[in-house]
Motif scaffolding. Structure first.
Motif, short mmCIF file in Angstrom:
data_model
loop_
_atom_site.label_atom_id
_atom_site.label_comp_id
_atom_site.label_asym_id
_atom_site.label_seq_id
_atom_site.Cartn_x
_atom_site.Cartn_y
_atom_site.Cartn_z
N ALA A 142 0.89 -1.16 0.00
CA ALA A 142 0.00 0.00 0.00
C ALA A 142 0.93 1.21 0.00
CB ALA A 142 -0.91 0.01 1.22
N HIS A 154 1.97 5.46 -0.98
CA HIS A 154 1.65 6.87 -1.09
C HIS A 154 3.00 7.56 -1.30
CE1 HIS A 154 0.86 10.94 0.48
NE2 HIS A 154 -0.36 10.74 0.01
N LYS A 207 -6.12 5.13 5.72
CA LYS A 207 -6.42 4.82 4.32
C LYS A 207 -5.53 3.69 3.83
CE LYS A 207 -6.02 6.95 -0.22
NZ LYS A 207 -5.59 8.16 -0.93
N LEU A 208 -4.24 3.72 4.15
CA LEU A 208 -3.32 2.67 3.70
C LEU A 208 -3.60 1.33 4.38
CD1 LEU A 208 0.04 4.64 3.36
CD2 LEU A 208 -1.52 3.90 1.55
N ARG A 243 -6.59 0.27 5.27
CA ARG A 243 -7.76 -0.25 4.55
C ARG A 243 -7.35 -0.83 3.21
NH1 ARG A 243 -10.20 4.37 6.55
NH2 ARG A 243 -9.87 5.47 4.59
N LYS A 244 -6.52 -0.09 2.47
CA LYS A 244 -6.05 -0.55 1.17
C LYS A 244 -5.28 -1.86 1.31
CE LYS A 244 -4.33 2.58 -1.68
NZ LYS A 244 -3.36 3.47 -2.39
N LEU A 245 -4.43 -1.97 2.32
CA LEU A 245 -3.65 -3.18 2.55
C LEU A 245 -4.57 -4.36 2.85
CD1 LEU A 245 -0.58 -3.95 2.80
CD2 LEU A 245 -0.95 -3.83 5.25
N ASN A 287 -7.71 -4.75 1.97
CA ASN A 287 -8.43 -5.12 0.75
C ASN A 287 -7.54 -5.90 -0.21
OD1 ASN A 287 -10.77 -3.90 1.61
ND2 ASN A 287 -10.35 -1.97 0.57
N ARG A 288 -6.32 -5.46 -0.39
CA ARG A 288 -5.41 -6.14 -1.31
C ARG A 288 -5.00 -7.51 -0.79
NH1 ARG A 288 -1.65 -1.19 -3.58
NH2 ARG A 288 -3.32 -0.28 -4.82
#
Length: 133
Positions: free
Chosen positions: A34, A36, A113-114, A116-118, A120-121
């Motif tokens: 994740a 940015h 945010k990261l 959550r992204k992690l 999900n991935r």
């Protein structure tokens, strides 16, 4: 009250403690990322039933010690509050240039945010690892 407090703690089992544990994340074939411009979270699956966190906040990217400590404190706090939403991963948070310019609230939003992204991935099936020559 005591039960809820221990459920959201950050005890030693939730930390990456040795160089070998960090190396396993950096060299894993099935990495989950994740990213940015100011921050990167690398993760790989572990054989435990909970996630673990490691921090790499280099002096090269964050010069001031108080800024490094603030970043680590906020990273641990956001991980601690989201640990129940994350799969069994070993995650390493890496600082990138410009991270120190973010204030506390912006950093917390970015980390959430990261995370959550992690999560999900990590739930998605991973493509086969590319063979590097």
């Amino acid at each position: 009250m005591q039960q809820a407090r221990s459920d959201f703690g950050f005890a030693k089992p939730l930390r990456l403690l040795s160089a070998a544990q960090y190396r396993a994340v950096f060299t894993a074939k099935q990495q989950v990322r994740a990213a940015h411009p100011n921050l990167l979270i690398l993760a790989c699956r572990n054989d435990l039933d909970h996630p673990r966190l490691g921090l790499v906040i280099a002096k090269k990217h964050v010069r001031n010690a108080s800024d490094r400590n603030r970043i680590k404190r906020i990273a641990r706090e956001t991980f601690r509050l989201r640990q129940h939403e994350l799969p069994a991963l070993d995650a390493v948070v890496l600082a990138r240039p410009g991270l120190a310019e973010l204030d506390k609230a912006a950093l917390a939003r970015l980390l959430n945010k990261l995370w959550r992204k992690l999560a999900n991935r990590a739930q998605q099936p991973q493509p086969p690892a590319k063979n590097k020559p």
